[in-house]
Design an enzyme around this catalytic site. Structure first.
Site, PDB file in Angstrom:
ATOM      1  N   SER A   1      65.933 -17.165   0.983  1.00 11.16           N
ATOM      2  CA  SER A   1      66.915 -17.805   0.105  1.00 11.16           C
ATOM      3  C   SER A   1      67.529 -16.791  -0.848  1.00 11.16           C
ATOM      4  O   SER A   1      68.271 -17.165  -1.749  1.00 11.16           O
ATOM      5  CB  SER A   1      66.256 -18.942  -0.672  1.00 11.16           C
ATOM      6  OG  SER A   1      65.184 -18.438  -1.432  1.00 11.16           O
TER       7      SER A   1
ATOM      8  N   HIS B   1      70.252 -19.038   6.049  1.00  8.14           N
ATOM      9  CA  HIS B   1      69.589 -19.779   4.970  1.00  8.14           C
ATOM     10  C   HIS B   1      69.875 -21.278   5.073  1.00  8.14           C
ATOM     11  O   HIS B   1      71.002 -21.710   4.884  1.00  8.14           O
ATOM     12  CB  HIS B   1      70.055 -19.233   3.607  1.00  8.14           C
ATOM     13  CG  HIS B   1      69.410 -19.902   2.445  1.00  8.14           C
ATOM     14  ND1 HIS B   1      70.043 -20.088   1.241  1.00  8.14           N
ATOM     15  CD2 HIS B   1      68.178 -20.459   2.307  1.00  8.14           C
ATOM     16  CE1 HIS B   1      69.225 -20.716   0.414  1.00  8.14           C
ATOM     17  NE2 HIS B   1      68.108 -20.967   1.041  1.00  8.14           N
TER      18      HIS B   1
ATOM     19  N   GLU C   1      73.816 -20.853   5.268  1.00 10.32           N
ATOM     20  CA  GLU C   1      74.506 -19.625   4.836  1.00 10.32           C
ATOM     21  C   GLU C   1      74.156 -18.511   5.837  1.00 10.32           C
ATOM     22  O   GLU C   1      72.988 -18.353   6.192  1.00 10.32           O
ATOM     23  CB  GLU C   1      74.046 -19.214   3.439  1.00 10.32           C
ATOM     24  CG  GLU C   1      74.493 -20.168   2.349  1.00 10.32           C
ATOM     25  CD  GLU C   1      73.967 -19.796   0.969  1.00 10.32           C
ATOM     26  OE1 GLU C   1      74.701 -19.941  -0.006  1.00 10.32           O
ATOM     27  OE2 GLU C   1      72.791 -19.361   0.856  1.00 10.32           O
TER      28      GLU C   1
ATOM     29  N   ASN D   1      72.313 -20.645  -4.113  1.00  9.30           N
ATOM     30  CA  ASN D   1      71.245 -20.470  -5.105  1.00  9.30           C
ATOM     31  C   ASN D   1      71.696 -19.686  -6.330  1.00  9.30           C
ATOM     32  O   ASN D   1      71.155 -19.856  -7.420  1.00  9.30           O
ATOM     33  CB  ASN D   1      70.026 -19.801  -4.466  1.00  9.30           C
ATOM     34  CG  ASN D   1      69.182 -20.817  -3.727  1.00  9.30           C
ATOM     35  OD1 ASN D   1      69.380 -22.023  -3.870  1.00  9.30           O
ATOM     36  ND2 ASN D   1      68.236 -20.347  -2.930  1.00  9.30           N
TER      37      ASN D   1
HETATM   38  N1  CAA Z   1      62.655 -34.151   5.975  1.00  8.21           N
HETATM   39  C1  CAA Z   1      63.417 -34.697   6.950  1.00  8.21           C
HETATM   40  N2  CAA Z   1      64.253 -35.726   6.751  1.00  8.21           N
HETATM   41  C2  CAA Z   1      64.281 -36.269   5.520  1.00  8.21           C
HETATM   42  C3  CAA Z   1      63.511 -35.769   4.453  1.00  8.21           C
HETATM   43  C4  CAA Z   1      62.658 -34.665   4.719  1.00  8.21           C
HETATM   44  N3  CAA Z   1      61.901 -34.095   3.788  1.00  8.21           N
HETATM   45  N4  CAA Z   1      63.756 -36.504   3.346  1.00  8.21           N
HETATM   46  C5  CAA Z   1      64.667 -37.444   3.700  1.00  8.21           C
HETATM   47  N5  CAA Z   1      64.973 -37.283   4.996  1.00  8.21           N
HETATM   48  C6  CAA Z   1      65.924 -38.092   5.781  1.00  8.21           C
HETATM   49  C7  CAA Z   1      65.467 -39.525   5.893  1.00  8.21           C
HETATM   50  O1  CAA Z   1      64.642 -39.695   7.037  1.00  8.21           O
HETATM   51  C8  CAA Z   1      66.776 -40.277   6.035  1.00  8.21           C
HETATM   52  O2  CAA Z   1      67.225 -40.195   7.373  1.00  8.21           O
HETATM   53  P1  CAA Z   1      67.802 -41.506   8.106  1.00  8.21           P
HETATM   54  O3  CAA Z   1      69.039 -41.853   7.326  1.00  8.21           O
HETATM   55  O4  CAA Z   1      68.070 -41.058   9.505  1.00  8.21           O
HETATM   56  O5  CAA Z   1      66.735 -42.541   7.991  1.00  8.21           O
HETATM   57  C9  CAA Z   1      67.760 -39.457   5.187  1.00  8.21           C
HETATM   58  O6  CAA Z   1      67.152 -38.161   5.028  1.00  8.21           O
HETATM   59  C10 CAA Z   1      68.016 -40.055   3.824  1.00  8.21           C
HETATM   60  O7  CAA Z   1      66.765 -40.239   3.210  1.00  8.21           O
HETATM   61  P2  CAA Z   1      66.445 -41.406   2.173  1.00  8.21           P
HETATM   62  O8  CAA Z   1      67.250 -42.619   2.558  1.00  8.21           O
HETATM   63  O9  CAA Z   1      64.972 -41.550   2.082  1.00  8.21           O
HETATM   64  O10 CAA Z   1      66.860 -40.832   0.762  1.00  8.21           O
HETATM   65  P3  CAA Z   1      68.240 -40.503   0.080  1.00  8.21           P
HETATM   66  O11 CAA Z   1      69.383 -41.218   0.664  1.00  8.21           O
HETATM   67  O12 CAA Z   1      67.920 -40.640  -1.350  1.00  8.21           O
HETATM   68  O13 CAA Z   1      68.487 -38.950   0.413  1.00  8.21           O
HETATM   69  C11 CAA Z   1      68.168 -36.621   0.062  1.00  8.21           C
HETATM   70  C12 CAA Z   1      67.506 -37.997   0.232  1.00  8.21           C
HETATM   71  C13 CAA Z   1      68.986 -36.298   1.336  1.00  8.21           C
HETATM   72  C14 CAA Z   1      67.071 -35.602  -0.059  1.00  8.21           C
HETATM   73  C15 CAA Z   1      69.136 -36.650  -1.179  1.00  8.21           C
HETATM   74  O14 CAA Z   1      68.441 -37.092  -2.322  1.00  8.21           O
HETATM   75  C16 CAA Z   1      69.754 -35.307  -1.501  1.00  8.21           C
HETATM   76  O15 CAA Z   1      70.729 -34.904  -0.885  1.00  8.21           O
HETATM   77  N6  CAA Z   1      69.173 -34.565  -2.495  1.00  8.21           N
HETATM   78  C17 CAA Z   1      69.620 -33.238  -2.865  1.00  8.21           C
HETATM   79  C18 CAA Z   1      69.047 -32.225  -1.913  1.00  8.21           C
HETATM   80  C19 CAA Z   1      69.456 -30.817  -2.250  1.00  8.21           C
HETATM   81  O16 CAA Z   1      70.211 -30.521  -3.165  1.00  8.21           O
HETATM   82  N7  CAA Z   1      68.925 -29.870  -1.460  1.00  8.21           N
HETATM   83  C20 CAA Z   1      69.150 -28.470  -1.678  1.00  8.21           C
HETATM   84  C21 CAA Z   1      67.995 -27.930  -2.424  1.00  8.21           C
HETATM   85  S1  CAA Z   1      68.204 -26.222  -2.813  1.00  8.21           S
HETATM   86  C22 CAA Z   1      67.629 -25.418  -1.497  1.00  8.21           C
HETATM   87  O17 CAA Z   1      67.188 -25.960  -0.529  1.00  8.21           O
HETATM   88  C23 CAA Z   1      67.753 -23.950  -1.551  1.00  8.21           C
HETATM   89  C24 CAA Z   1      66.497 -23.207  -1.459  1.00  8.21           C
HETATM   90  O18 CAA Z   1      66.583 -22.034  -1.133  1.00  8.21           O
HETATM   91  C25 CAA Z   1      65.205 -23.759  -1.827  1.00  8.21           C
END
Ligand code: CAA
Length: 279
Positions: free
Chosen positions: A116, A137, A149, A187
């Protein structure tokens, strides 16, 4: 085409799932069988929920799972056309992994790192084929988030870049070209915002207020404290530290509250306690 994913943590297991969902035979390699057992159980539970919600049939879930195999031996990457490394964000660990991959992988295999923010040039430099090494990424959760990315090291060849990009598109991802500087694009912008949120909590603001303000004021799906708990406080702190050390700029100094939390074992959702408490 055969894929190998190195690491069975949150990112490695999500990338493994994504590759299998796209139809690729995928081996997950992790030195710790216990991490793989946990990843298997999490994936089984996720698919059970998807089947119950009618998002996936039992047959589809079984077919995806049948494309995934697990190994604790790096030799299992020997057959792979594409290897995606997703081990923790520590440069020495990544270098050690790439040295091992260099020893076992086919000459033409693409060696991709899900770093990342670490240097692809540095990671590639420990191999005899830095032209095959590139950064891809993913974001958490990898099967859900649409972005990847693409980061080229100084030695990455045009051919490898083109092949890696096409592969990410075959996974259904949208790609952007990111510069090989700490934090890449997302990030570099997102993590200082999460760090600033931690400073505000340290100064006495409640995590609930910070999150409500950002969710309702900017339409973020999760507030910054909730997101930090979701990704892992240790992961976020490591990325922030990477920005600080990489740019030698005090504007990226990690929030001391995050350091305290990590020292106390409060790593967010995965440990049951972060800015919030989880059952
Ligand atoms: N793994 C796989 N699939 C997942 C999951 C996981 N950990 N968590 C949720 N899902 C899937 C669910 O199965 C669901 O799929 P279906 O629609 O097919 O059933 C879908 O995602 C939506 O899940 P939920 O309905 O339970 O929840 P939600 O609508 O609240 O969405 C979320 C959850 C997609 C995580 C949403 O809250 C979101 O977009 N959050 C922000 C995430 C974000 O910003 N990520 C970037 C982080 S920074 C990073 O990653 C950089 C790094 O280097 C660390």
């Amino acid at each position: 085409m055969k894929i190998a994913v190195i690491g069975a943590g949150l990112m490695g297991s999500g990338i493994t799932q994504q590759c299998a969902q796209a139809g690729f035979s995928t081996v997950n390699i992790d030195a710790f069988a216990a991490a793989q057992e946990k990843a298997k159980a999490t994936l089984a539970a996720l698919f059970e929920r998807k089947v119950a919600k009618g998002r996936l049939t039992t047959e589809e879930a079984d077919a995806i799972l049948s494309r995934i195999s697990y190994s604790t031996d790096y030799a299992a990457a020997g057959e792979a056309d594409i290897v995606i490394e997703a081990v923790p964000e520590k440069i020495d660990l990544k270098k050690a992994v790439f040295k091992q991959l260099d020893a076992v992988c086919k000459a033409e295999a693409l060696l991709l790192s899900n770093t990342s923010g670490l240097s692809i040039s540095e990671i590639g430099s420990v191999t005899k084929r830095p032209q095959q090494v590139m950064g891809t990424h993913f974001f958490y959760p990898a099967p859900v988030m649409k972005l990847v990315e693409l980061i080229r090291g100084l030695a990455t060849s045009d051919e490898v870049y083109t092949q890696a990009k096409a592969f990410m598109h075959s996974l259904g991802k949208t790609t952007v070209d990111a510069p090989e500087y700490p934090g890449f694009i997302v990030n570099r912008i997102l993590v200082p915002m999460q760090n600033e949120a931690a400073y505000m909590v340290m100064e006495g603001c409640s995590p609930e207020d910070v999150d409500t303000a950002m969710k309702l004021g900017t339409n973020m799906p999760m507030g910054p404290c909730e997101l930090t708990d979701f990704v892992g406080i240790d992961v976020m702190l490591a990325t922030m530290t990477g920005l600080y050390e990489g740019f030698h700029d005090s504007k990226y100094r990690p929030c001391p509250l995050l350091e305290r939390m990590v020292k106390a074992g409060r790593l967010g959702r995965k440990s049951g306690q972060g800015f919030y408490t989880y059952k």
